[in-house]
Write a protein that holds these residues in place. Structure first.
Motif, PDB file in Angstrom:
ATOM      1  N   THR A  61      54.492 -41.089  94.171  1.00  0.00           N
ATOM      2  CA  THR A  61      54.280 -39.750  94.825  1.00  0.00           C
ATOM      3  C   THR A  61      54.697 -39.839  96.223  1.00  0.00           C
ATOM      4  O   THR A  61      54.371 -40.587  96.921  1.00  0.00           O
ATOM      5  CB  THR A  61      53.009 -39.090  94.898  1.00  0.00           C
ATOM      6  N   VAL A  62      55.640 -39.214  96.777  1.00  0.00           N
ATOM      7  CA  VAL A  62      56.427 -39.297  98.055  1.00  0.00           C
ATOM      8  C   VAL A  62      56.285 -37.984  98.718  1.00  0.00           C
ATOM      9  O   VAL A  62      56.487 -36.970  98.406  1.00  0.00           O
ATOM     10  CB  VAL A  62      57.982 -39.496  97.874  1.00  0.00           C
ATOM     11  N   ASP A  63      55.722 -38.156  99.988  1.00  0.00           N
ATOM     12  CA  ASP A  63      55.708 -36.981 100.992  1.00  0.00           C
ATOM     13  C   ASP A  63      56.346 -37.247 102.099  1.00  0.00           C
ATOM     14  O   ASP A  63      56.108 -38.294 102.773  1.00  0.00           O
ATOM     15  CB  ASP A  63      54.012 -36.387 101.443  1.00  0.00           C
ATOM     16  N   GLY A  64      57.295 -36.308 102.775  1.00  0.00           N
ATOM     17  CA  GLY A  64      58.005 -36.480 103.981  1.00  0.00           C
ATOM     18  C   GLY A  64      58.318 -35.206 104.714  1.00  0.00           C
ATOM     19  O   GLY A  64      57.747 -34.209 104.574  1.00  0.00           O
ATOM     20  N   PRO A  71      58.424 -29.854 105.296  1.00  0.00           N
ATOM     21  CA  PRO A  71      57.828 -30.889 104.293  1.00  0.00           C
ATOM     22  C   PRO A  71      58.660 -31.085 103.030  1.00  0.00           C
ATOM     23  O   PRO A  71      58.986 -30.021 102.449  1.00  0.00           O
ATOM     24  CB  PRO A  71      56.555 -30.373 104.283  1.00  0.00           C
ATOM     25  N   THR A  72      58.614 -32.358 102.376  1.00  0.00           N
ATOM     26  CA  THR A  72      59.086 -32.505 101.190  1.00  0.00           C
ATOM     27  C   THR A  72      58.133 -33.162 100.231  1.00  0.00           C
ATOM     28  O   THR A  72      57.074 -33.940 101.153  1.00  0.00           O
ATOM     29  CB  THR A  72      60.165 -33.493 101.210  1.00  0.00           C
ATOM     30  N   HIS A  73      58.190 -33.169  99.061  1.00  0.00           N
ATOM     31  CA  HIS A  73      57.284 -33.546  98.142  1.00  0.00           C
ATOM     32  C   HIS A  73      58.086 -34.004  96.606  1.00  0.00           C
ATOM     33  O   HIS A  73      58.698 -32.918  96.281  1.00  0.00           O
ATOM     34  CB  HIS A  73      56.127 -32.829  97.965  1.00  0.00           C
ATOM     35  N   ASN A  74      57.930 -35.237  96.235  1.00  0.00           N
ATOM     36  CA  ASN A  74      58.670 -35.442  95.118  1.00  0.00           C
ATOM     37  C   ASN A  74      57.689 -36.601  94.408  1.00  0.00           C
ATOM     38  O   ASN A  74      56.985 -37.245  95.042  1.00  0.00           O
ATOM     39  CB  ASN A  74      60.089 -35.851  95.029  1.00  0.00           C
TER      40      ASN A  74
END
Length: 154
Positions: A61-64, A71-74
């Motif tokens: 899980t990647v938050d940036g 904000p990004t989330h993948n």
């Protein structure tokens, strides 16, 4: 007696899977160390990356933040076997593959519509406290980019 044997066997299988993931240097939460990182202009910054067991797979899980600070989330769930697994939430890639090179190194390939757009490596230090992600590839406008992101284990 048969039920007890089956339950004991299942319990040992779960313990075995837990031990394998516990020994993996990548598992855990990693926080970006911006002072030790270099990014291509306009690159997304992955601020927090979490590797966790998901059955016999690994969930990442990647938050940036994107180039505009939004904000990004993948998320990616798969194995470190070099096969492509779907990515959700990443506009630049729709599949990602991670392949174990050695106990502290993974190879990384990201694809969009079947075409390789990102390659790189993920290296965890011998003490397991830092991780370096080196990537190169083509961003959405066709420009080449290279980034080196340093992370600290939390």
């Amino acid at each position: 007696m048969k039920t007890r044997t089956i339950l004991l066997t299942l319990a040992l299988c779960f313990v075995g899977v837990a031990v394998v993931f516990a020994e993996d240097a990548n598992m855990g939460t990693w926080k970006l160390n911006e002072a030790k990182s270099t990014f291509a202009a306009g690159a997304t910054k992955n601020l927090t990356v979490v590797y966790e067991a998901a059955g016999d797979n690994v969930k990442v899980t990647v938050d940036g933040t994107d180039k505009d600070g939004k904000p990004t989330h993948n998320e990616w769930t798969g194995k470190f076997d070099g096969n492509d697994y779907p990515v959700t939430g990443d506009p630049n890639t729709d599949t990602r593959s991670l392949k174990r090179i050695d106990a502290h190194t993974l190879g990384l390939t990201g694809k969009k519509a079947g075409k390789v757009v990102t390659t790189g490596s993920i290296v965890v230090s011998a003490d397991g406290e830092t991780r370096t992600v080196s990537t190169s590839g083509t961003e959405s406008l066709g420009m080449m980019m290279k980034s080196v992101a340093a992370y600290d284990k939390q």
